[in-house]
Design a protein around this motif. Structure first.
Motif, PDB file in Angstrom:
ATOM      1  N   UNK A 365      10.760   2.832  -8.415  1.00 28.49           N
ATOM      2  CA  UNK A 365       9.700   2.102  -7.984  1.00 28.49           C
ATOM      3  C   UNK A 365       8.279   3.046  -7.772  1.00 28.49           C
ATOM      4  N   UNK A 366       7.220   2.562  -8.064  1.00 25.91           N
ATOM      5  CA  UNK A 366       6.093   3.071  -7.969  1.00 25.91           C
ATOM      6  C   UNK A 366       5.465   4.445  -8.599  1.00 25.91           C
ATOM      7  N   UNK A 367       6.561   4.815  -9.405  1.00 24.19           N
ATOM      8  CA  UNK A 367       6.200   6.120 -10.107  1.00 24.19           C
ATOM      9  C   UNK A 367       5.321   5.824 -11.228  1.00 24.19           C
ATOM     10  N   UNK A 368       4.234   6.246 -11.066  1.00 23.88           N
ATOM     11  CA  UNK A 368       3.376   6.166 -12.233  1.00 23.88           C
ATOM     12  C   UNK A 368       2.932   7.365 -13.314  1.00 23.88           C
ATOM     13  N   UNK A 369       3.381   8.710 -13.024  1.00 18.00           N
ATOM     14  CA  UNK A 369       3.379   9.794 -13.996  1.00 18.00           C
ATOM     15  C   UNK A 369       4.534  10.735 -13.457  1.00 18.00           C
ATOM     16  N   UNK A 370       4.990  11.403 -14.441  1.00 21.27           N
ATOM     17  CA  UNK A 370       6.073  12.593 -14.285  1.00 21.27           C
ATOM     18  C   UNK A 370       5.401  13.603 -14.997  1.00 21.27           C
ATOM     19  N   UNK A 389      -2.236   8.517   0.140  1.00 22.14           N
ATOM     20  CA  UNK A 389      -1.448   9.671   0.581  1.00 22.14           C
ATOM     21  C   UNK A 389      -0.163   9.214   1.399  1.00 22.14           C
ATOM     22  N   UNK A 390      -0.170   7.933   2.052  1.00 24.16           N
ATOM     23  CA  UNK A 390       0.810   7.562   3.103  1.00 24.16           C
ATOM     24  C   UNK A 390       2.188   7.403   2.282  1.00 24.16           C
ATOM     25  N   UNK A 391       2.324   6.869   0.971  1.00 26.07           N
ATOM     26  CA  UNK A 391       3.483   6.797   0.239  1.00 26.07           C
ATOM     27  C   UNK A 391       4.125   8.048   0.113  1.00 26.07           C
ATOM     28  N   UNK A 392       3.477   8.862  -0.423  1.00 26.73           N
ATOM     29  CA  UNK A 392       4.105  10.440  -0.704  1.00 26.73           C
ATOM     30  C   UNK A 392       4.611  10.962   0.925  1.00 26.73           C
ATOM     31  N   UNK A 393       3.731  10.856   1.765  1.00 37.85           N
ATOM     32  CA  UNK A 393       4.080  11.254   2.890  1.00 37.85           C
ATOM     33  C   UNK A 393       5.404  10.752   3.493  1.00 37.85           C
ATOM     34  N   UNK A 394       5.593   9.199   3.450  1.00 38.99           N
ATOM     35  CA  UNK A 394       6.561   8.636   3.729  1.00 38.99           C
ATOM     36  C   UNK A 394       7.783   9.312   2.940  1.00 38.99           C
ATOM     37  N   UNK A 395       7.806   9.518   1.746  1.00 33.00           N
ATOM     38  CA  UNK A 395       8.659   9.911   0.868  1.00 33.00           C
ATOM     39  C   UNK A 395       9.091  11.781   1.357  1.00 33.00           C
ATOM     40  N   UNK A 396       8.312  12.392   1.794  1.00 30.75           N
ATOM     41  CA  UNK A 396       8.577  13.443   2.456  1.00 30.75           C
ATOM     42  C   UNK A 396       9.513  13.392   3.731  1.00 30.75           C
ATOM     43  N   UNK A 397       9.135  12.330   4.492  1.00 30.93           N
ATOM     44  CA  UNK A 397       9.554  12.510   5.623  1.00 30.93           C
ATOM     45  C   UNK A 397      11.005  11.806   5.413  1.00 30.93           C
ATOM     46  N   UNK A 398      11.094  10.692   4.458  1.00 33.26           N
ATOM     47  CA  UNK A 398      12.710  10.292   4.244  1.00 33.26           C
ATOM     48  C   UNK A 398      13.387  11.377   3.504  1.00 33.26           C
ATOM     49  N   UNK A 399      12.742  12.334   2.728  1.00 33.53           N
ATOM     50  CA  UNK A 399      13.506  13.229   2.037  1.00 33.53           C
ATOM     51  C   UNK A 399      14.189  14.199   2.858  1.00 33.53           C
ATOM     52  N   UNK A 400      13.273  14.582   3.915  1.00 34.59           N
ATOM     53  CA  UNK A 400      13.629  15.443   4.897  1.00 34.59           C
ATOM     54  C   UNK A 400      14.745  15.114   5.697  1.00 34.59           C
ATOM     55  N   UNK A 438      13.781   4.965  -3.884  1.00 35.45           N
ATOM     56  CA  UNK A 438      14.123   3.575  -4.126  1.00 35.45           C
ATOM     57  C   UNK A 438      14.311   2.869  -2.776  1.00 35.45           C
ATOM     58  N   UNK A 439      13.998   3.711  -1.718  1.00 37.67           N
ATOM     59  CA  UNK A 439      14.158   3.235  -0.278  1.00 37.67           C
ATOM     60  C   UNK A 439      12.874   2.597   0.233  1.00 37.67           C
ATOM     61  N   UNK A 440      12.180   1.913  -0.570  1.00 39.82           N
ATOM     62  CA  UNK A 440      10.801   1.036   0.015  1.00 39.82           C
ATOM     63  C   UNK A 440      10.088   1.906   0.661  1.00 39.82           C
TER      64      UNK A 440
END
Ligand SMILES: Cc1ncc(COP(=O)(O)O)c(C=O)c1O
Length: 441
Positions: A365-370, A389-400, A438-440
Motif C-alpha cells: 500500500x501507498x508505494x508510488x515509486x521504487x 513526511x509522516x508516513x515515512x517517519x511512521x515506517x521508520x518507527x515501526x521498522x525499528x 502493510x501495517x497501516x
C-alpha cells in the motif's frame, strides 16, 4: 560552578543533529552495541542495519582489522601536527587511495567529514582557476535537490530547501541545474532511468546566461542520496562531462555516499565510466568509525599550485585533524578489510538479487515509486494528506520496533546496507519492510 544535578542519563542537554528532538526524548532509541550486520538496542533487541549506519559502515560493524588498527595506533602515535609535519601513515594511505581511484586522480587532501570535503573541493576549484591566472571563474553550479553537507559552501550549492532557507543569503555567485527526478516517466525504473538524460543540457543554458569565463565548477552527486535516492538518467553524467570539458569548467563528483563500493565499483566515477576532475569522499573511507574525509584531485589541478618559492605554502587550507594518525590507521584497516573481502565490488554481485527483492514491494500500500542502483534502494510513499513526511517517519518507527533500521527523508525510505550483507539478510530486510508497509502506516 553549575548547580544542576542532571542524572547521567538525562537526555535534555544533547541537542541532537537532524533529529526530531522532542519526539526522540519521549521515546528514545539508543544503540549500545553492534556486530557485523546488526545493532543491539538499549532494551536488548537486535536491529538489522539496512542503512550502514548513515551510509558509512560499508564493511559492517566492529570489524577486527579496523578496531585493532585504531587500538595500536592510539598507543603508538596519537597525534602529529598536520601543518609542515607529517607521519608515515598519512602518506601510505594517500598512495593506497590513489591506487583504487579513477586513473589520473593522483593526489589526495584530507578532511574530517563529507561537509569539509565539499568545502575543500569548492575552494580547490576556485583557487585552481586563480592559480592559472583565470580568477574571473568564480561561480559555482550545483543542482536542485543536491546534498553536499551542512557548511556554507555545501548548502549554497546544495538544493534541499529545508537545509537552506533558515540561513540567510548563503554564498553569492551560485546557480543550480534542475534535478533529475521524472516520476511520471521513470517510476519503478530498475537502475538508470531511460528518460531525462537530456536535462543535462540545462547546464548549457546556465553557461550561456553567465558566460563560461565566470564559472569555476559544477558539483553533483553521481547518485543523489539524501534527497531520497535519485539515480542519474542514462547519458546524463556523460553529457555533464562533455559540457564541462568543452567550457573549461571543473566537474566535481560528490562521492561521499557512492565512494568505497556502494555501486559495485570503488567509485561511482568508475561505475558510470565518467571521469570528474575532483572527487569528494568521507564515510566509507574509515567505515564510519573515525571521522575522516578525502578529496581526490587530478595531477593537472595539483601541479597548477606547485609554483612560486619552495618555502611558501601552496594552498592556504587545511584542518588541525587533516590526516590524523588514528583516522589514517582506521582508514588503512578499512581498506585492508575491503580488499580481503572483495567488498569494493561485492555490490555488483548482489545488485540483481537486491533489485528483485526491492521491486517485489511494488504491490504494498501507498508505494508510488521504487528506485535502485548497486546496493542502494528507495521506496517512495504517497504522503498522508496534509501531513507530509509522516508516513515515512511512521515506517521508520515501526521498522525499528520490528528490528530493522531504515532511513527516511521526506516520504521516501532509503536503503543502503553494509556491503557484507548476505542474501538471507536481504530477504530478512525486505520481509520486515513488507510487514511495516502493510501495517497501516
Ligand atoms: C553527498 C554527500 N555530501 C556530503 C555529505 C556530508 O557529509 P558529513 O555528514 O560527513 O559532513 C553527505 C552526507 O550524507 C552526502 O551524502
Amino acid at each position: 560552578m553549575s548547580n544542576r544535578l542532571n542524572a547521567p542519563n538525562d537526555l535534555r542537554a544533547f541537542w541532537m543533529p537532524f533529529t526530531a528532538n522532542r519526539q526522540f526524548k519521549k521515546e528514545p532509541r539508543l544503540f549500545v552495541g553492534a556486530k557485523d550486520m546488526y545493532y543491539t538496542t538499549h532494551d536488548g533487541r537486535q536491529v538489522l542495519d539496512g542503512t550502514a549506519g548513515l551510509w558509512c559502515v560499508n564493511a559492517g560493524h566492529c570489524r577486527p582489522k579496523i578496531t585493532e588498527a585504531i587500538r595500536e595506533q592510539a598507543g603508538e602515535l596519537d597525534y602529529a601536527p598536520a601543518f609542515q609535519l607529517g607521519h608515515p601513515k598519512a602518506f601510505e594511505l594517500a598512495n593506497r587511495l590513489v591506487d583504487i581511484a579513477p586513473e589520473g586522480m593522483d593526489h589526495v587532501l584530507y578532511t574530517n567529514s563529507g561537509s569539509e570535503s565539499v568545502e575543500t573541493a569548492l575552494k580547490v576549484a576556485l583557487a585552481y582557476h586563480r592559480a592559472k591566472g583565470d580568477g574571473a571563474r568564480s561561480r559555482l553550479i550545483g543542482r536542485e535537490r543536491g546534498y553536499h553537507g551542512v557548511n556554507f559552501g555545501g548548502i549554497s550549492v546544495g538544493g534541499i530547501v529545508s537545509n537552506r532557507k533558515m540561513f540567510g543569503s548563503l554564498l553569492t555567485g551560485v546557480d543550480h541545474m534542475p534535478h533529475t527526478h521524472f516520476p511520471d516517466k521513470n517510476a519503478f525504473s530498475r537502475g538508470e532511468p531511460e528518460h531525462g538524460g537530456d536535462i543535462a543540457s540545462e547546464l548549457q543554458r546556465i553557461i550561456t546566461l553567465h558566460d563560461a569565463s565566470t564559472i569555476a565548477a559544477v558539483i553533483v552527486e553521481p547518485v543523489a542520496g539524501s534527497t531520497g535516492v535519485l539515480i542519474p538518467p542514462k547519458g546524463y553524467l556523460q553529457k555533464l562531462r562533455e559540457i564541462c570539458t568543452q567550457h573549461g569548467i571543473l566537474l566535481i563528483f560528490d562521492e561521499v555516499i557512492t565512494g568505497f563500493g556502494r555501486l559495485g565499483a570503488p567509485f561511482a566515477a568508475q561505475y558510470f565510466d565518467v571521469k570528474p576532475d575532483i572527487i569528494t569522499t568521507a564515510k566509507g573511507l574509515t567505515n564510519g568509525v573515525i571521522p575522516m574525509g578525502a578529496v581526490f584531485v587530478t595531477s593537472e589541478i595539483h601541479d597548477a599550485f606547485m609554483s612560486g618559492p619552495e618555502h611558501m605554502i601552496e594552498f592556504f587550507h587545511g584542518y588541525t585533524y587533516s590526516g590524523n594518525p588514528i583516522a589514517c590507521a582506521a582508514a588503512l584497516g578499512t581498506l585492508d578489510t575491503y580488499k580481503e573481502e572483495g567488498l569494493l565490488t561485492r555490490a555488483a554481485e548482489l545488485a540483481s538479487y537486491w533489485e528483485d527483492g526491492l521491486h517485489s514491494l511494488k504491490d504494498c500500500p501507498n508505494v508510488i515509486d521504487i528506485r535502485n542502483v548497486g546496493l542502494i534502494g528507495a521506496v517512495e510513499l504517497a504522503p498522508i494528506a496534509g501531513e507530509p513526511t509522516k508516513r515515512a517517519f511512521n515506517a521508520f518507527l515501526k521498522a525499528y520496533e520490528q528490528g530493522l533500521l531504515i532511513r527516511t527523508t521526506g516520504d521516501i525510505i532509503a536503503l543502503s546496507p553494509p556491503l557484507i550483507i548476505e542474501k538471507q539478510q536481504i530477504e530478512e530486510l525486505f520481509g520486515k519492510l513488507r510487514n511495516v508497509l502493510q501495517n497501516n502506516i
